[in-house]
Motif scaffolding. Sequence first.
Motif, PDB file in Angstrom:
ATOM      1  N   GLU A  91       0.793  -1.225   0.000  1.00 24.67           N
ATOM      2  CA  GLU A  91       0.000   0.000   0.000  1.00 24.67           C
ATOM      3  C   GLU A  91       0.827   1.277   0.000  1.00 24.67           C
ATOM      4  O   GLU A  91       0.268   2.343  -0.235  1.00 24.67           O
ATOM      5  N   GLU A 146      -1.959   2.657   5.186  1.00 21.15           N
ATOM      6  CA  GLU A 146      -1.953   3.164   3.813  1.00 21.15           C
ATOM      7  C   GLU A 146      -0.760   4.075   3.536  1.00 21.15           C
ATOM      8  O   GLU A 146      -0.492   4.398   2.375  1.00 21.15           O
ATOM      9  N   ARG A 166      -5.426   4.502   7.867  1.00 16.38           N
ATOM     10  CA  ARG A 166      -6.314   5.092   6.871  1.00 16.38           C
ATOM     11  C   ARG A 166      -7.536   5.797   7.441  1.00 16.38           C
ATOM     12  O   ARG A 166      -8.178   6.581   6.753  1.00 16.38           O
ATOM     13  N   ARG A 211     -11.655   8.379   2.958  1.00 18.18           N
ATOM     14  CA  ARG A 211     -10.538   7.710   3.610  1.00 18.18           C
ATOM     15  C   ARG A 211      -9.593   8.826   4.045  1.00 18.18           C
ATOM     16  O   ARG A 211      -8.990   9.502   3.214  1.00 18.18           O
ATOM     17  N   SER A 214      -4.688   8.206   2.627  1.00 16.84           N
ATOM     18  CA  SER A 214      -4.443   7.202   1.590  1.00 16.84           C
ATOM     19  C   SER A 214      -2.967   7.094   1.241  1.00 16.84           C
ATOM     20  O   SER A 214      -2.564   6.141   0.581  1.00 16.84           O
ATOM     21  N   SER A 228      -5.819  12.219   0.955  1.00 13.92           N
ATOM     22  CA  SER A 228      -7.092  11.627   1.358  1.00 13.92           C
ATOM     23  C   SER A 228      -7.922  11.423   0.103  1.00 13.92           C
ATOM     24  O   SER A 228      -7.767  12.146  -0.884  1.00 13.92           O
ATOM     25  N   CYS A 229      -8.823  10.460   0.131  1.00 18.95           N
ATOM     26  CA  CYS A 229      -9.653  10.220  -1.046  1.00 18.95           C
ATOM     27  C   CYS A 229     -11.038   9.746  -0.631  1.00 18.95           C
ATOM     28  O   CYS A 229     -11.250   9.256   0.478  1.00 18.95           O
ATOM     29  N   SER A 240     -10.327  13.784  -4.233  1.00 21.48           N
ATOM     30  CA  SER A 240      -9.181  13.638  -3.338  1.00 21.48           C
ATOM     31  C   SER A 240      -8.672  14.998  -2.916  1.00 21.48           C
ATOM     32  O   SER A 240      -9.024  16.035  -3.519  1.00 21.48           O
ATOM     33  N   LYS A 272      -8.938   9.088  -7.450  1.00 22.27           N
ATOM     34  CA  LYS A 272      -8.764   8.480  -6.129  1.00 22.27           C
ATOM     35  C   LYS A 272      -7.263   8.319  -5.894  1.00 22.27           C
ATOM     36  O   LYS A 272      -6.640   7.340  -6.313  1.00 22.27           O
ATOM     37  N   GLU A 274      -3.881   7.443  -4.267  1.00 26.94           N
ATOM     38  CA  GLU A 274      -3.404   6.466  -3.296  1.00 26.94           C
ATOM     39  C   GLU A 274      -1.893   6.509  -3.111  1.00 26.94           C
ATOM     40  O   GLU A 274      -1.347   5.738  -2.323  1.00 26.94           O
TER      41      GLU A 274
END
Length: 310
Positions: A91, A146, A166, A211, A214, A228-229, A240, A272, A274
């Motif tokens: 992750e 994350e 997360r 979340r 992320s 963040s997303c 995000s 999104k 990450e």
Amino acid sequence: MGMRPHLLLAAIAMAALPSLAENNQNAIVPDGIPPCAGIVSWGPARYLVAHDLKVGEPGSRLGLLSTDQRLTYQSLQVDWSKVGGEANDLESLAPVEGKAGQFLACESGYFKGQYGHLYWLSASGPNSVAVEARYAMPAGLAQEIEGLATLRLEGSNRWMVFLGGRGGRSEEPGRLYWGVLDRDKNAIEWPKEGLLGAEIHLPRRLGPFARTLSDMFIDEQHRLFVSSCSTPSRLGPNRSLIFLAGTVQDNLKAPFHRAAENQDVWWIDGCKIEGICPCDRPGYGPAYVTDDDELGGLWRALPASPSISY
């Protein structure tokens, strides 16, 4: 009088439209790059990226992005033999501060009592990475992981390792956990304060599917940036943000200081995010990669100036 040439061509093109649409209705159009869960700088205009493939899923866990002139991607064949097998659900990635070509990678946590590892990665060539060591993450953390970052302890072969929890789907605060990796002893210790962690709060609401954390990175000024997303489904719509969460220092009891003012925020709708890391292009702020599920992934870099500051 016969039909004029340009009208004849137009008529032929219109007649062909139904068959073209029929032939292409199931065409797969790639959108950018494979979905990415983490990113770290690997030299000028080059990035190492992680893919969160689960145990048993085929494919490389790591890839290489080049952003010089144009965006290119290649998957990397990685030798996992020193650590007993491939990672599950990688992750996040982070540089090992002060060690060029050395990285850490982090799984999301334990799965059926297994996995939950940190990996020490070493660049063994311009396009290859070797997995040198594996460390157990602490058991019983309140959140899935994350984010990942490191801070070197001055004058030693030891680093503080930060793990980013997360948070929850209803904007539950994320958490920052920490431990100390001793490379000479080839082990990580997790102090009780680090296992409890510190809260990471969103600067603005993202909605019920948010979340809180992320990914994250620490820059050269030891500022902690967090992404963040929010996504209500595998097809979005996604949104995000990236924000300055605060600063860190080598204090094992309380290393994190939350930003109280001048909190920079970048808003990014439609993605999104990450994975985040610094971008080496002049005038640019954070670079990011996305995992937009069935929509694929993207790499982009933001302007140095944030969308807004609080």
